[in-house]
Design a protein around this motif. Structure first.
Motif, PDB file in Angstrom:
ATOM      1  N   MET A 157       0.850  -1.199   0.000  1.00 28.06           N
ATOM      2  CA  MET A 157       0.000   0.000   0.000  1.00 28.06           C
ATOM      3  C   MET A 157       0.882   1.244   0.000  1.00 28.06           C
ATOM      4  N   THR A 158       0.644   2.152  -0.948  1.00 28.98           N
ATOM      5  CA  THR A 158       1.399   3.386  -1.018  1.00 28.98           C
ATOM      6  C   THR A 158       0.938   4.329   0.078  1.00 28.98           C
ATOM      7  N   SER A 159       1.865   4.952   0.799  1.00 28.71           N
ATOM      8  CA  SER A 159       1.505   5.868   1.862  1.00 28.71           C
ATOM      9  C   SER A 159       0.949   7.151   1.287  1.00 28.71           C
ATOM     10  N   MET A 160       0.233   7.901   2.125  1.00 33.91           N
ATOM     11  CA  MET A 160      -0.364   9.150   1.679  1.00 33.91           C
ATOM     12  C   MET A 160       0.710  10.198   1.462  1.00 33.91           C
ATOM     13  N   VAL A 161       0.458  11.079   0.492  1.00 31.48           N
ATOM     14  CA  VAL A 161       1.313  12.234   0.292  1.00 31.48           C
ATOM     15  C   VAL A 161       0.456  13.484   0.429  1.00 31.48           C
ATOM     16  N   VAL A 162       0.959  14.442   1.184  1.00 28.91           N
ATOM     17  CA  VAL A 162       0.320  15.744   1.302  1.00 28.91           C
ATOM     18  C   VAL A 162       1.013  16.684   0.328  1.00 28.91           C
ATOM     19  N   VAL A 163       0.247  17.296  -0.553  1.00 26.79           N
ATOM     20  CA  VAL A 163       0.795  18.199  -1.570  1.00 26.79           C
ATOM     21  C   VAL A 163       0.332  19.613  -1.247  1.00 26.79           C
ATOM     22  N   VAL A 164       1.290  20.491  -1.004  1.00 23.93           N
ATOM     23  CA  VAL A 164       0.986  21.875  -0.648  1.00 23.93           C
ATOM     24  C   VAL A 164       1.221  22.750  -1.873  1.00 23.93           C
ATOM     25  N   LEU A 165       0.176  23.436  -2.299  1.00 23.84           N
ATOM     26  CA  LEU A 165       0.173  24.178  -3.553  1.00 23.84           C
ATOM     27  C   LEU A 165      -0.135  25.654  -3.323  1.00 23.84           C
ATOM     28  N   PRO A 166       0.268  26.520  -4.256  1.00 29.00           N
ATOM     29  CA  PRO A 166      -0.178  27.914  -4.184  1.00 29.00           C
ATOM     30  C   PRO A 166      -1.690  27.992  -4.323  1.00 29.00           C
ATOM     31  N   GLY A 167      -2.277  28.988  -3.696  1.00 26.89           N
ATOM     32  CA  GLY A 167      -3.727  29.090  -3.686  1.00 26.89           C
ATOM     33  C   GLY A 167      -4.365  29.295  -5.036  1.00 26.89           C
ATOM     34  N   ASN A 168      -3.598  29.776  -6.014  1.00 27.10           N
ATOM     35  CA  ASN A 168      -4.160  30.051  -7.341  1.00 27.10           C
ATOM     36  C   ASN A 168      -3.950  28.904  -8.314  1.00 27.10           C
ATOM     37  N   VAL A 169      -3.686  27.710  -7.821  1.00 25.54           N
ATOM     38  CA  VAL A 169      -3.322  26.593  -8.695  1.00 25.54           C
ATOM     39  C   VAL A 169      -4.373  26.311  -9.752  1.00 25.54           C
ATOM     40  N   ASP A 170      -5.646  26.564  -9.439  1.00 23.63           N
ATOM     41  CA  ASP A 170      -6.717  26.284 -10.397  1.00 23.63           C
ATOM     42  C   ASP A 170      -7.413  27.552 -10.876  1.00 23.63           C
TER      43      ASP A 170
END
Length: 358
Positions: free
Chosen positions: A1-14
């Motif tokens: 099982m692959t462990s979770m990854v937390v991805v922190v992005l700039p607020g304007n990513v979308d």
């Protein structure tokens, strides 16, 4: 099982009004990681990164503090590299990877003191990270040399590109296209000065990209007016992906006159359509342009900030039919060797998997 990854992005990513190569890369990597079986927790943090206010700093600090020891965290460099004092205290207990799209001090228009301050902050932030991911070989070498990072701590995951149909060709190659936010780093002022040297020829140039850098946009518009190019050069603003696909379909030559560029995703987007490229010879641009199996470049590279050289290359494109056909054939041949986004996500995932096993 692959462990979770937390991805922190700039607020304007979308944000569709402010598209950027970095945001597209982040979104594609998150999608690719999830498709590969990673449980992905995305967190987009509003803020004027890399120089956030107190509220944004506190939000990042609070987020990192809530994560359990050993959590694998991928942070966009725009968020991480300006605030080493926020991420540093968590470096020993979290598994931090920083994704660098552009070294902070390479942004055009910074005064020397500001650039030096950002460079020091980036050095500290990357020094505390467990891994650094760069988007081109040139950027990886630059980060290692600039910040004294061990080569084995920096990995490269070049941007992918989606397959696309071949563009509709105009035999004379008169439809020029520049896809880039109208900001000082992208060199639209250089482009206008270059085009002013070929007004005796038949061409039109469409510039697609965000117009949020108001002072610079005004400067570019003034140069367009000065050279009486208003009926030939169009600043069209940003376009959504579906609309941009049609824009590529009706272009003959992509021009990217950047002063600095870690890779240049629009280059491979154009090549995916069989469109040759004329670009500044900076950063990771030569890697993005690449070569065919026979060693041909599907475009031409010119020195940055050199309107005369850029104008001469445009003139040759417009007046030399053999040159156009050579470059077009090379662009079509290059399509088969372009990386895809699944490969990019796989390379990023390999780094994160390694961190998770430490």
């Amino acid at each position: 099982m692959t462990s979770m990854v937390v991805v922190v992005l700039p607020g304007n990513v979308d944000d569709p009004t402010a598209p950027s190569g970095g945001n597209v890369y982040d979104r594609q990597v998150c999608t690719g990681l999830a498709a590969a079986g990673w449980p992905v927790r995305e967190i987009a943090l509003p803020g004027d990164w890399p120089r956030p206010d107190r509220t944004s700093r506190a939000a990042l600090a609070d987020l990192l503090a809530t994560l359990a020891d050993g959590t694998v965290v991928l942070i966009d460099g725009l968020v991480a590299c300006g605030v080493p004092e926020v991420i540093g205290p968590h470096a020993d207990r979290l598994r931090l990877a920083v994704l660098v799209h552009l070294p902070l001090a390479d942004e055009t228009g910074l005064d020397p003191a500001e650039a030096a301050e950002l460079d020091l902050a980036e050095r500290a932030a990357l020094g505390s990270a467990a891994a650094v991911i760069a988007t081109s070989d040139a950027t990886a070498r630059q980060l290692a040399a600039r910040h004294g990072l061990a080569a084995d701590r920096i990995r490269v995951a070049v941007p992918g590109v989606a397959p696309a149909p071949l563009a509709n060709r105009d035999p004379a190659g008169r439809r020029l296209l520049c896809v880039a936010s109208v900001t000082p780093r992208k060199g639209h002022d250089v482009l206008v000065e270059a085009l002013a040297t070929v007004t005796d020829l038949d061409w039109e140039c469409l510039c697609v990209g965000a117009l949020t850098a108001a002072a610079y946009v005004d400067r570019v518009r003034q140069r367009i007016a000065y050279h009486r190019l208003g009926d030939r050069v169009t600043l069209a603003g940003p376009r959504a992906a579906a609309t941009l696909a049609g824009t590529y379909a009706d272009a003959d030559l992509l021009i990217l006159p950047s002063h600095a560029e870690t890779y240049g995703m629009v280059i491979t987007e154009a090549l995916a359509c069989g469109i040759p490229v004329l670009a500044s010879d900076v950063g990771g641009v030569p890697q993005a342009v690449g070569r065919t199996d026979t060693g041909e470049r599907p475009g031409r590279l010119v020195p940055p900030d050199d309107p005369a050289a850029l104008g001469a290359a445009v003139r040759r494109w417009l007046t030399d039919g053999d040159e156009r056909e050579r470059l077009r054939a090379a662009a079509v041949a290059r399509r088969a060797g372009l990386p895809d986004w699944a490969d990019t996500a796989s390379r990023v995932g390999a780094v994160l998997h390694e961190l998770g096993r430490r």
